[in-house]
Structure formats: structure tokens, C-alpha cells
Scaffold this motif. Structure first.
Motif: not given
Lengths: 163, 163
Positions: A145, A148, B26, B122
DNA sequence: CTGCGGGTAGTCTCTGCTGCACCATGGCCG
DNA sequence: CGGCCATGGTGCAGCAGAGACTACCCGCAG
């Protein structure tokens, strides 16, 4: 939605979504337990200041995605609660440098240790293999995570800042 | 704090704490992406209503840990946004039954699918073994967490409700 | 009818965010 | 050196969301 997922990204995502919610619930039950009555923005501000001690109001505002005067107000409240110090900058006397206070350091430490404790309580009841899997999976997740999102991604912006 | 942790609960907790923060980031980056301008309490209320369609205001207030009139106000705003229906109860006309609207159903679906998509992105970049580990670990975590909190523990209250 | 339980509505307070006007400092240029 | 503007922050409204307390209305059941 996204079109060319790998063979099982989405399926696993669905499987994890629910479980992740549980982790999340545990995670911030610790927050409520450790720092009740500290609002989200206030906590975020403390974390920003912690990461960039001596930051000025503009920087803080940018991190929190708010305008200057909002950040100023937010700091008013934090200063009033004794959670940040507002020191006039030594280089440029227009600026104000923000610092954590012993009080807020203790508060953040407490938050983290409470979180670890709460997490640890669940961990203790897991099988060693399950624990290992969780650690391994989560670590890889984090690595990927961060990978990216950290480089160039004006549109993505998946990970802003991990609390 | 707690003293008699197992041999590695705390250590793993510390290791996971950081990574969990990333997962969290996220996870609710999807929230911001899918339902911007929907406040926390409003979203929580929608989830409560979704789980217990036809709930009355008292029930909602209890779930959200607020008093009746606050819940009433919250519903005012949700109704105004077209996200819940307030129907007079058919059995007892004093009561009001709360229902999701097509609009809010779509919104929640969108939230979930966005979340899964973000998560999936992810996941696609993780190794199959990492994915499997994450799923396995998270599932066991969830099981254990639900197990220790769902039964009787007036003091613990670790898991309130998973968003 | 009376009492109670379910909801609404008025009013307060606090937090968070904004826009705008204003003050102070600091660097620059004539 | 003396203006001048850019920059950093504050003060002063103003708005929305959230929560609380109170007073009140309505329907139901005794």
C-alpha cells in the motif's frame, strides 16, 4: 468499477472487508478508551505535530487540508487544553512553531499502548499460526500500500496518512 | 496495564499496530471517496437502520448512544437528505419506523463496493501467499474478537459495532 | 380520566470549518 | 533609508452538525 483485477483480488477483498471492519472496531475502541473527548481533527493535529515538531500553522493547515484560520482555531483549543505549545519562531518572528507538550506526549503514548494492549488481548486468544499469518499479511499489505501510494499518484491518493 | 500476556501477544500487537493503521487508512479512504459529506454519526445511523430495518427512534438512539431528541434531530437531517424514511408505525401510532431509501441503499452499496475495490487494488499487488495469510489471519482475528466480546463482558466492550 | 411512553420542537453549547478584514514582520527595490 | 508588497497569523462574523435539557403533544392502556 476497476476492470482488470487479478484473479482473486476482489474476492479476497470481499472476504477481508468484513474482518477488517472488526479489526477497525477493536482498533478505535482503544481510541475511545484512551482519549475520550478528543475530537478527530484534534487528534490528527497532534499526530501531525508529533511527526513534524516545530511545524508552523500553514504547514499544519496543509496537512489537515484546512485553511489557515481553521487551523489557528483548532490550535486555540489544543493550546487551551494544554496539548500543544505555540512558540514564536526564532528565525522569523511572524511564524509560530508548534510543539507537543508533555501532556500530549503522554496522551499519545497512552493511546498507542492502549491500542496495543487491546490488540494483544485478542492476539493472545489466537493460534500462533493465525497470529503469524496476520502479521505477515498485514505487513505485506502495508508495504504494498505504501509502495503504490507514496510515489506519484495525484489521482489515487489511497493512503493519506496513517493515523 | 494488563500483566499476564501470552509470550508474544504484545510484541505482535506492536508489529501489527502500524500496519493496521495503514489498512485503516486505505479502508476509510474509500469512505471519503464514496460518501463524501456524510458525517460519521449519519453513516452510523444508516448502518444501524440497515441492520434493523423498521427500528424506532428510541432503538436508534440506544444504538448510537445518544438521547432520543438527538437521534430525532439526526433523523431530521437524514430525512432531509432523502436517506431515510420515517414511517408512522402501523401497530402503535406513537412510534416511528425508520427505513432506508433506495438512495441510501445505493449509497451503502457504493461505499462497500468502493471499499472492496480499493482493497482489491492493493491485494492485486500482493503475493498470493501474502493475500492468503492476510485473509486467514484477519478471519481468525475476527472470530476471536467476536467471540470474546459478544458473550458476557459488561466491562470490556471491545467491539461495539463494526462499521 | 389519568398516567406513561414515544416523538417533536425550542433553546443552548460546543466543535469545526469558512471568508474577509486586519495587523505584524520581513525582504526587496528604488 | 523608506516605502511596498508578500507572507504568517489573528479577530470577527457566520454556518452546519451534533449533542443535551426542557417543555410539550399525542396515543394508548389502565
Amino acid at each position: 468499477m476497476a476492470e482488470h483485477h487479478g484473479p482473486d483480488g476482489p474476492q479476497h477483498a470481499a472476504a477481508v472487508d468484513d474482518a477488517a471492519a472488526t479489526l477497525l472496531a477493536v482498533w478505535d475502541s482503544a481510541r475511545e478508551q484512551a482519549v475520550p473527548r478528543l475530537s478527530g481533527p484534534q487528534l490528527s493535529a497532534l499526530l501531525v505535530v508529533e511527526r513534524a515538531e516545530g511545524i508552523n500553522l500553514r504547514g499544519l493547515a496543509a496537512e489537515l487540508r484546512m485553511i489557515l484560520s481553521s487551523a489557528s482555531r483548532l490550535c486555540d483549543r489544543l493550546v487551551a487544553s494544554g496539548l500543544v505549545d505555540r512558540e514564536p519562531g526564532r528565525a522569523d518572528r511572524r511564524e509560530i512553531a508548534l510543539y507537543l507538550t508533555p501532556s500530549s506526549r503522554a496522551l499519545l503514548d497512552n493511546l498507542r499502548s492502549t491500542r496495543r494492549e487491546v490488540l494483544g488481548e485478542v492476539f493472545d486468544r489466537m493460534s500462533p499460526a493465525g497470529r503469524a499469518a496476520l502479521v505477515r499479511g498485514l505487513n505485506e499489505f502495508q508495504q504494498v500500500a505504501m509502495d503504490t501510494s507514496a510515489p506519484g499518484q495525484p489521482a489515487g491518493g489511497v493512503v493519506e496518512d496513517a493515523l
